[in-house]
Write a protein that holds these residues in place. Sequence first.
Motif, PDB file in Angstrom:
ATOM      1  N   CYS A 234       0.818  -1.208   0.000  1.00 24.26           N
ATOM      2  CA  CYS A 234       0.000   0.000   0.000  1.00 24.26           C
ATOM      3  C   CYS A 234       0.856   1.264   0.000  1.00 24.26           C
ATOM      4  CB  CYS A 234      -0.902   0.032   1.231  1.00 24.26           C
ATOM      5  SG  CYS A 234      -1.839  -1.485   1.506  1.00 24.26           S
ATOM      6  N   SER A 235       0.332   2.274  -0.670  1.00 23.60           N
ATOM      7  CA  SER A 235       0.928   3.604  -0.624  1.00 23.60           C
ATOM      8  C   SER A 235      -0.205   4.605  -0.755  1.00 23.60           C
ATOM      9  CB  SER A 235       1.932   3.792  -1.772  1.00 23.60           C
ATOM     10  OG  SER A 235       1.253   3.969  -3.001  1.00 23.60           O
ATOM     11  N   GLN A 236       0.112   5.882  -0.719  1.00 28.67           N
ATOM     12  CA  GLN A 236      -0.920   6.892  -0.895  1.00 28.67           C
ATOM     13  C   GLN A 236      -1.486   6.864  -2.302  1.00 28.67           C
ATOM     14  OE1 GLN A 236       1.012  10.534   0.289  1.00 28.67           O
ATOM     15  NE2 GLN A 236       0.480  10.246   2.452  1.00 28.67           N
ATOM     16  N   SER A 237      -0.749   6.259  -3.244  1.00 27.52           N
ATOM     17  CA  SER A 237      -1.218   6.175  -4.628  1.00 27.52           C
ATOM     18  C   SER A 237      -2.236   5.061  -4.824  1.00 27.52           C
ATOM     19  CB  SER A 237      -0.034   5.934  -5.573  1.00 27.52           C
ATOM     20  OG  SER A 237       0.918   6.950  -5.440  1.00 27.52           O
ATOM     21  N   GLY A 238      -2.253   4.078  -3.926  1.00 24.87           N
ATOM     22  CA  GLY A 238      -3.164   2.960  -4.080  1.00 24.87           C
ATOM     23  C   GLY A 238      -2.607   1.717  -3.420  1.00 24.87           C
ATOM     24  N   CYS A 239      -2.980   0.561  -3.917  1.00 22.18           N
ATOM     25  CA  CYS A 239      -2.476  -0.690  -3.363  1.00 22.18           C
ATOM     26  C   CYS A 239      -2.542  -1.767  -4.439  1.00 22.18           C
ATOM     27  CB  CYS A 239      -3.278  -1.114  -2.138  1.00 22.18           C
ATOM     28  SG  CYS A 239      -5.035  -1.285  -2.431  1.00 22.18           S
ATOM     29  N   THR A 240      -1.739  -2.815  -4.252  1.00 20.51           N
ATOM     30  CA  THR A 240      -1.734  -3.908  -5.206  1.00 20.51           C
ATOM     31  C   THR A 240      -1.419  -5.198  -4.473  1.00 20.51           C
ATOM     32  OG1 THR A 240      -0.908  -4.646  -7.360  1.00 20.51           O
ATOM     33  CG2 THR A 240       0.718  -3.757  -5.826  1.00 20.51           C
ATOM     34  N   CYS A 241      -1.932  -6.321  -4.997  1.00 19.29           N
ATOM     35  CA  CYS A 241      -1.693  -7.632  -4.390  1.00 19.29           C
ATOM     36  C   CYS A 241      -0.671  -8.398  -5.207  1.00 19.29           C
ATOM     37  CB  CYS A 241      -2.994  -8.434  -4.344  1.00 19.29           C
ATOM     38  SG  CYS A 241      -4.065  -7.950  -3.010  1.00 19.29           S
ATOM     39  N   ILE A 242       0.317  -8.963  -4.525  1.00 21.11           N
ATOM     40  CA  ILE A 242       1.361  -9.750  -5.171  1.00 21.11           C
ATOM     41  C   ILE A 242       1.458 -11.090  -4.460  1.00 21.11           C
ATOM     42  CG2 ILE A 242       3.768  -9.818  -5.909  1.00 21.11           C
ATOM     43  CD1 ILE A 242       2.402  -7.460  -7.073  1.00 21.11           C
ATOM     44  N   GLU A 243       1.500 -12.184  -5.247  1.00 17.85           N
ATOM     45  CA  GLU A 243       1.636 -13.517  -4.676  1.00 17.85           C
ATOM     46  C   GLU A 243       3.004 -14.128  -4.954  1.00 17.85           C
ATOM     47  OE1 GLU A 243      -2.303 -15.795  -5.400  1.00 17.85           O
ATOM     48  OE2 GLU A 243      -2.236 -14.137  -6.835  1.00 17.85           O
ATOM     49  N   ASP A 244       3.629 -13.744  -6.058  1.00 21.47           N
ATOM     50  CA  ASP A 244       4.905 -14.323  -6.423  1.00 21.47           C
ATOM     51  C   ASP A 244       5.982 -13.876  -5.438  1.00 21.47           C
ATOM     52  OD1 ASP A 244       7.626 -13.818  -8.113  1.00 21.47           O
ATOM     53  OD2 ASP A 244       6.602 -15.630  -8.781  1.00 21.47           O
ATOM     54  N   PRO A 245       6.657 -14.826  -4.739  1.00 21.80           N
ATOM     55  CA  PRO A 245       7.627 -14.460  -3.696  1.00 21.80           C
ATOM     56  C   PRO A 245       8.761 -13.574  -4.195  1.00 21.80           C
ATOM     57  CG  PRO A 245       7.081 -16.793  -3.542  1.00 21.80           C
ATOM     58  CD  PRO A 245       6.485 -16.291  -4.820  1.00 21.80           C
ATOM     59  N   GLN A 299       1.597  -2.582 -24.079  1.00 21.38           N
ATOM     60  CA  GLN A 299       1.029  -3.910 -24.219  1.00 21.38           C
ATOM     61  C   GLN A 299       0.231  -4.252 -22.960  1.00 21.38           C
ATOM     62  OE1 GLN A 299       1.118  -5.799 -26.964  1.00 21.38           O
ATOM     63  NE2 GLN A 299       2.098  -4.025 -27.902  1.00 21.38           N
ATOM     64  N   PRO A 300      -0.792  -5.125 -23.074  1.00 22.85           N
ATOM     65  CA  PRO A 300      -1.627  -5.452 -21.918  1.00 22.85           C
ATOM     66  C   PRO A 300      -0.842  -5.942 -20.712  1.00 22.85           C
ATOM     67  CG  PRO A 300      -2.636  -6.274 -23.929  1.00 22.85           C
ATOM     68  CD  PRO A 300      -1.281  -5.751 -24.311  1.00 22.85           C
ATOM     69  N   LEU A 301       0.135  -6.846 -20.914  1.00 17.49           N
ATOM     70  CA  LEU A 301       0.900  -7.365 -19.786  1.00 17.49           C
ATOM     71  C   LEU A 301       1.695  -6.253 -19.129  1.00 17.49           C
ATOM     72  CD1 LEU A 301       1.885  -9.647 -18.028  1.00 17.49           C
ATOM     73  CD2 LEU A 301       3.598 -10.202 -19.759  1.00 17.49           C
ATOM     74  N   ARG A 302       2.339  -5.420 -19.942  1.00 13.90           N
ATOM     75  CA  ARG A 302       3.111  -4.301 -19.402  1.00 13.90           C
ATOM     76  C   ARG A 302       2.181  -3.324 -18.666  1.00 13.90           C
ATOM     77  NH1 ARG A 302       8.110  -1.891 -20.515  1.00 13.90           N
ATOM     78  NH2 ARG A 302       8.731  -4.054 -20.908  1.00 13.90           N
ATOM     79  N   ALA A 303       0.981  -3.125 -19.187  1.00 13.70           N
ATOM     80  CA  ALA A 303       0.029  -2.230 -18.525  1.00 13.70           C
ATOM     81  C   ALA A 303      -0.294  -2.728 -17.129  1.00 13.70           C
ATOM     82  CB  ALA A 303      -1.257  -2.125 -19.354  1.00 13.70           C
ATOM     83  N   GLY A 304      -0.514  -4.049 -16.986  1.00 15.51           N
ATOM     84  CA  GLY A 304      -0.814  -4.617 -15.668  1.00 15.51           C
ATOM     85  C   GLY A 304       0.324  -4.407 -14.697  1.00 15.51           C
ATOM     86  N   ILE A 305       1.568  -4.577 -15.167  1.00  7.59           N
ATOM     87  CA  ILE A 305       2.734  -4.410 -14.292  1.00  7.59           C
ATOM     88  C   ILE A 305       2.886  -2.952 -13.883  1.00  7.59           C
ATOM     89  CG2 ILE A 305       5.257  -4.528 -14.253  1.00  7.59           C
ATOM     90  CD1 ILE A 305       4.951  -7.033 -16.082  1.00  7.59           C
ATOM     91  N   ILE A 306       2.676  -2.044 -14.818  1.00  7.85           N
ATOM     92  CA  ILE A 306       2.777  -0.614 -14.507  1.00  7.85           C
ATOM     93  C   ILE A 306       1.723  -0.225 -13.474  1.00  7.85           C
ATOM     94  CG2 ILE A 306       2.454   1.708 -15.454  1.00  7.85           C
ATOM     95  CD1 ILE A 306       3.751   0.700 -18.033  1.00  7.85           C
ATOM     96  N   LEU A 307       0.526  -0.810 -13.582  1.00 10.78           N
ATOM     97  CA  LEU A 307      -0.514  -0.544 -12.596  1.00 10.78           C
ATOM     98  C   LEU A 307      -0.048  -0.952 -11.198  1.00 10.78           C
ATOM     99  CD1 LEU A 307      -3.699  -1.734 -14.508  1.00 10.78           C
ATOM    100  CD2 LEU A 307      -3.189   0.596 -13.802  1.00 10.78           C
ATOM    101  N   LYS A 308       0.638  -2.103 -11.102  1.00 14.15           N
ATOM    102  CA  LYS A 308       1.142  -2.563  -9.811  1.00 14.15           C
ATOM    103  C   LYS A 308       2.167  -1.576  -9.247  1.00 14.15           C
ATOM    104  CE  LYS A 308       0.670  -7.576 -10.537  1.00 14.15           C
ATOM    105  NZ  LYS A 308       1.426  -8.845 -10.632  1.00 14.15           N
ATOM    106  N   LEU A 309       3.134  -1.168 -10.090  1.00 17.41           N
ATOM    107  CA  LEU A 309       4.189  -0.278  -9.629  1.00 17.41           C
ATOM    108  C   LEU A 309       3.631   1.073  -9.224  1.00 17.41           C
ATOM    109  CD1 LEU A 309       7.004  -1.084 -12.223  1.00 17.41           C
ATOM    110  CD2 LEU A 309       6.732  -1.991  -9.915  1.00 17.41           C
ATOM    111  N   ASP A 310       2.681   1.593 -10.003  1.00 14.31           N
ATOM    112  CA  ASP A 310       2.062   2.870  -9.659  1.00 14.31           C
ATOM    113  C   ASP A 310       1.364   2.792  -8.309  1.00 14.31           C
ATOM    114  OD1 ASP A 310       2.903   4.084 -11.924  1.00 14.31           O
ATOM    115  OD2 ASP A 310       0.944   4.327 -12.849  1.00 14.31           O
ATOM    116  N   ALA A 311       0.691   1.667  -8.065  1.00 15.91           N
ATOM    117  CA  ALA A 311      -0.114   1.521  -6.852  1.00 15.91           C
ATOM    118  C   ALA A 311       0.730   1.558  -5.585  1.00 15.91           C
ATOM    119  CB  ALA A 311      -0.922   0.228  -6.899  1.00 15.91           C
ATOM    120  N   VAL A 312       1.971   1.088  -5.656  1.00 16.71           N
ATOM    121  CA  VAL A 312       2.808   1.068  -4.451  1.00 16.71           C
ATOM    122  C   VAL A 312       3.826   2.193  -4.445  1.00 16.71           C
ATOM    123  CG1 VAL A 312       2.515  -1.391  -4.070  1.00 16.71           C
ATOM    124  CG2 VAL A 312       4.417  -0.621  -5.467  1.00 16.71           C
TER     125      VAL A 312
END
Length: 580
Positions: A234-245, A299-312
Amino acid sequence: MMKKPAHLLLEDDVFGLELANLVVSSGFLSQSWDSILELYRELNPSEQIRFGVYQKPNCTVIAFVTSQTLTKHHLQEEDELVSSSFLPLFHFLCTKSNPTFSIHKAAVTIFSSLRDQLTNLKNQISNSIPLIVTGHSVGGSVASLFTLWLLESMNRVDAKRVLCITFGAPLIGDEGLQQAISRNSKWNSCFLHVVANQDFVPRLFVSLSPHNTNAMQIDSGSVAYQPFGTYLLCSQSGCTCIEDPEEVSKLLVAVGSETAGNQNPNMEFEIFNYTETVKHVEYTVIFQGISKLGELKVQPLRAGIILKLDAVGVKRTQQPLTENMERREQFRALKQNVFDPNKKLNKMKVYMAYLEWYKKTSMPEKEGYYDSYKRKRFKKDMDVIRYKGELNKYWKKVVEEAERMPQKENATLNITWLYGGTNYRRMVEPLDIADYYSKGLKNYKADGRSEHYKKLEEWLEVDTPTSKPDNRKKLNVSNSLTEDSCFWEHVEEALTLCKSLRNGEGDGELTRRNLVTFEVYVMEQIKNYAVSPDIFLKGSSFMRWWREYESIIGNLYISELTDLMKTGKYDKYADGSLDF
């Protein structure tokens, strides 16, 4: 928010975002943190550790906290690992393929000091299902160990109704412990670790990158520590869930490097308070906004990863991290079984991430993603057709399968999937509406709406309170999805009414009454901050309706909506500064 019977909440294995939505929507997250705060108030100055049992309306919560003195001592002075050969209480984790593991000495020491009390507690709570085990900081470490100890003695059904929710807990074991837990999907899905980017405790024992000069330096023996379970970062920008260790470890290091400049290494040791983080997560996880993606092509996969990085709160300039995460996602997709429903769900998340990016990048075109898609002038509009088709196919199948299941207290669709379906419906149904009206058809809700949309909406509305405006919705409205997925159907029908009135067709008085009804509906959505601000873009179908309607009603007609539109007050809507 939809409420489900407590005993149904944990019936299926849950993953990532679904686990977070489950924990938030059921009230488990706030109940856990409230229990921790209550336990801190009960902690005597002479006590080093305390646990408590709290009966909540839909679960039993067992909370663990430690004194600041004990926490400081164990985290700043001890990072030693103890081998499983010296841990008889946890020998059950050893297998032929994974014969050894190690656990943080301090966590084991504290847990062992409570063994007699926890043994009695374990016997007393055998029938307390659902059961939430929670803890803060080092208390979270003890909570994780207690949860593992409980799971070993539980049958498969009961084990799926136990959740461990930690706040700011440090890592507690090595790769052997990680493997012992991760290889048992039932156990791995029992753990949700909430981590704020301003809290340095969860990063203390993270494997250090040789290039990460800002990370807190600790003894070399600590590089063996590894995460397990799901992490809600979590950060002030949002939050994201990660399962991969490995992703978790890399993001914890990356977050550390981003926040290191704001931390004084010589400051007095402080325990991070998660009260505001919990409030923010309660909004962000359920009402997911659109991350700020600035790329014109992605690309869709890159978009998902960027969303994660932005969120934290991690800068996208960390190219190696982004590329590494992308490679791991691709490799994981290749390894997964083609019939694995969770693999399909992950793929749907990628498509949704692309549509989020599409919505965001349509804004500068002054018409919004609904009208951009309806006109289909660019290649990106064509790409959306395929993603929309795949999403529709998937969710129709989910609803179809849900309806085939035995009906059990109205629990047709498990809550772990319901909120994913809601975000899908709010994002994708407007595109289906655009396709419908671009063909010159009318009455979408009556004649063209798919049954699976109706079911998803019906299941969400069970026991759902009336939507009301609040500060969190106001502040996040710029990133929101329109709550009524049929909003654009109402707009299209209102445009048809204007055309009929202008051409003198039908019953003019009835047409005017229907337009007033539409006015009232629109104002209700605006007052509740339930519509995305893109409806006010100059080229949107809503603004086209307003211009036509304004020419029909003239200057003498006054209403709440006409006042809002004619005075230009609607310009304040996007930043949440519009008051009613």
